[in-house]
Design a protein around this motif. Structure first.
Motif, PDB file in Angstrom:
ATOM      1  N   ILE A 133      22.236 -22.732  26.841  1.00  0.00           N
ATOM      2  CA  ILE A 133      23.089 -21.548  26.646  1.00  0.00           C
ATOM      3  C   ILE A 133      24.520 -21.851  27.066  1.00  0.00           C
ATOM      4  O   ILE A 133      25.489 -21.485  26.374  1.00  0.00           O
ATOM      5  CB  ILE A 133      22.518 -20.364  27.445  1.00  0.00           C
ATOM      6  N   ILE A 134      24.665 -22.546  28.190  1.00  0.00           N
ATOM      7  CA  ILE A 134      26.009 -22.905  28.650  1.00  0.00           C
ATOM      8  C   ILE A 134      26.688 -23.827  27.652  1.00  0.00           C
ATOM      9  O   ILE A 134      27.871 -23.663  27.314  1.00  0.00           O
ATOM     10  CB  ILE A 134      25.933 -23.559  30.045  1.00  0.00           C
TER      11      ILE A 134
ATOM     12  N   LEU B 254      26.302 -24.010  24.522  1.00  0.00           N
ATOM     13  CA  LEU B 254      26.674 -23.323  23.285  1.00  0.00           C
ATOM     14  C   LEU B 254      27.752 -22.264  23.484  1.00  0.00           C
ATOM     15  O   LEU B 254      28.487 -21.942  22.538  1.00  0.00           O
ATOM     16  CB  LEU B 254      25.435 -22.659  22.669  1.00  0.00           C
ATOM     17  N   THR B 255      27.857 -21.718  24.674  1.00  0.00           N
ATOM     18  CA  THR B 255      28.736 -20.555  24.863  1.00  0.00           C
ATOM     19  C   THR B 255      29.942 -20.810  25.771  1.00  0.00           C
ATOM     20  O   THR B 255      30.886 -20.021  25.754  1.00  0.00           O
ATOM     21  CB  THR B 255      27.941 -19.382  25.450  1.00  0.00           C
ATOM     22  N   LEU B 256      29.924 -21.873  26.563  1.00  0.00           N
ATOM     23  CA  LEU B 256      31.034 -22.111  27.496  1.00  0.00           C
ATOM     24  C   LEU B 256      32.329 -22.373  26.716  1.00  0.00           C
ATOM     25  O   LEU B 256      32.360 -23.226  25.820  1.00  0.00           O
ATOM     26  CB  LEU B 256      30.721 -23.304  28.397  1.00  0.00           C
ATOM     27  N   PRO B 257      33.378 -21.641  27.009  1.00  0.00           N
ATOM     28  CA  PRO B 257      34.656 -21.876  26.315  1.00  0.00           C
ATOM     29  C   PRO B 257      35.128 -23.318  26.501  1.00  0.00           C
ATOM     30  O   PRO B 257      34.985 -23.897  27.585  1.00  0.00           O
ATOM     31  CB  PRO B 257      35.606 -20.882  26.973  1.00  0.00           C
TER      32      PRO B 257
ATOM     33  N   ARG C   2      28.303 -28.588  21.854  1.00  0.00           N
ATOM     34  CA  ARG C   2      27.459 -27.650  21.117  1.00  0.00           C
ATOM     35  C   ARG C   2      26.154 -28.313  20.660  1.00  0.00           C
ATOM     36  O   ARG C   2      25.080 -27.700  20.713  1.00  0.00           O
ATOM     37  CB  ARG C   2      28.195 -27.082  19.911  1.00  0.00           C
TER      38      ARG C   2
ATOM     39  N   GLY D  34      23.897 -28.521  23.541  1.00  0.00           N
ATOM     40  CA  GLY D  34      23.305 -27.227  23.830  1.00  0.00           C
ATOM     41  C   GLY D  34      22.094 -26.946  22.959  1.00  0.00           C
ATOM     42  O   GLY D  34      21.069 -26.448  23.431  1.00  0.00           O
TER      43      GLY D  34
END
Length: 418
Positions: A318-319, A321-324, A346, A349
């Motif tokens: 999740i991190i 895929l979603t971390l800016p 990505r 992830g």
């Protein structure tokens, strides 16, 4: 000429005891398994075959190994699986063995008590018994114990070894009369040479104990002081069993919970031939070793360990895929183009989420241990090349990967049950 016996499912808990007992008694043993490498290293002649493979449903496949009137014992079975796989293992492959038997050859089918139940396992077991000809003796054992353990016996030891409490399903008054695997093996071999009357024969030990008494006795055998009995409501126990089915945790299943809820009582034994020992005699026959206690206490840590690793990979995915990008690009400055680093994050992830899903489903856990190990080594090597200073971060950084690799190696070890 030495007596010859083919043992189907010889790599299972009961199958191994039968194979060793037959060898001790002077039989020439051909040990069948889907992967017989361990049996070969143990000194047995082996036959490699997957009973779900249609080739094993042809009598011609079995005739070479059943030459000269060899007998056979069928200790193969599936507790869960697709209808096709269950039918193949319990009915189709054994039927081909029956058709390949020479005149005068005998067989023994190790079935199970409770085949009258309305479950896929019971239904296929019934079909397997129906397919057996008169030359095959059907034995229905109850709870089988040994000086080693597997499946339900491992779960019983694990429950008995828990700290502070001993959980039981319901009131814990369900009846059990365990039989030792060596005694079952002796009965099976006796039936080959001295066939009993036709019909299924239920075999169990002469001593009946409740679930609570059995777990208390196992705890004492392991040298542990008595613990408080914790009664688990049937609903909660079935919920745990459902989780075990979803994660493929073997004996932690709805089937196991149902057995504990009803008890496993097989009150009869054959009137002639070897007689099984009482439950107390089984425990008094051999002391508990350190390895027994280790296994009992680590057994329930296996699902905990798998779940912890799954949550770790889920969070990592999740991190990833979603971390800016602005939060992680400064950690690896001036190395690769930003676009390439973002794509790598990505993709990593997605890979982490796939690993988490495989762990939660229990898909090939030992293979997944190798995949996890390889991924962490790859991550560690890549980030070391991109920024070696990540090893020196205050909270551990890449250094945390070292104990994580050890944890995954331990997970791979405990995932192997036999």
């Amino acid at each position: 000429m030495r007596r010859h016996v083919l043992i189907l499912g010889a790599d299972g808990f009961i199958g191994r005891h039968i194979a060793f007992a037959a060898r001790r008694a002077g039989w020439q043993v051909t040990a069948h398994a889907r992967n017989p490498a361990a049996l070969r290293h143990m000194g047995f002649d082996t036959l490699r075959a997957d009973l779900s493979d249609p080739v094993t449903h042809d009598p011609a496949f079995w005739r070479p190994v059943l030459a000269e009137g060899a007998h056979f014992i069928n200790a193969a079975g599936l507790l869960t699986g697709s209808d096709a796989a269950m039918h193949a293992v319990h009915v189709a492959a054994p039927a081909a063995v029956y058709a390949a038997l020479h005149p005068g050859a005998r067989g023994v089918l190790i079935s199970a008590i409770g085949v009258e139940a309305d479950t896929p396992f019971a239904r296929h077991r019934r079909d397997g018994e129906t397919a057996a000809p008169e030359a095959v003796t059907v034995l229905r054992p109850g709870l089988v114990l040994g000086h080693t353990s597997y499946g339900g016996s491992s779960l019983a030891r694990a429950l008995a070894a828990l700290p502070l409490v001993t959980p039981v399903v319901g009131k814990g008054d369900q009846p059990f009369n365990p039989i030792h695997a060596d005694d079952l093996a002796a009965i099976a071999l006796h039936c080959l040479e001295h066939p009993p009357m036709a019909g299924p024969h239920v075999v169990g030990g002469p001593e009946t104990v409740t679930q609570k008494q059995m777990l208390r006795a196992l705890r004492g055998w392991m040298g542990l002081r008595p613990a408080i009995t914790l009664r688990l409501p049937g609903t909660l126990a079935r919920m745990v069993g459902t989780i075990g089915d979803a994660m493929r945790l073997g004996p932690i299943s709805r089937t196991a919970v149902d057995q504990l809820s009803q008890g496993v009582h097989a009150p009869h034994a054959l009137p002639e031939g070897p007689q099984p020992r009482a439950f107390s005699a089984i425990l008094h026959a051999q002391p508990c070793g350190t390895q027994d206690l280790w296994h009992a206490r680590l057994y329930l840590m296996r699902p905990v360990l798998r779940l912890v690793l799954a949550v770790l990979w889920l969070a990592s995915g999740i991190i990833g895929l979603t971390l800016p990008a602005a939060d992680f690009l400064p950690l690896v400055p001036d190395t690769l183009p930003d676009t390439a680093l973002i794509v790598m994050a990505r993709a990593g992830g997605l890979a982490d989420l796939a690993i988490a899903a495989a762990l939660l489903r229990g898909w090939r856990p030992r293979l997944m241990a190798a995949v996890q190990f390889g991924m962490i080594v790859a991550y560690t090597a890549a980030f070391t090349l991109l920024n070696p200073a990540l090893w020196l971060l205050p909270l551990g950084g890449l250094l945390k990967n070292v104990p994580l690799l050890v944890l995954i190696a331990m997970a791979a070890i405990v995932e192997r049950e036999r």
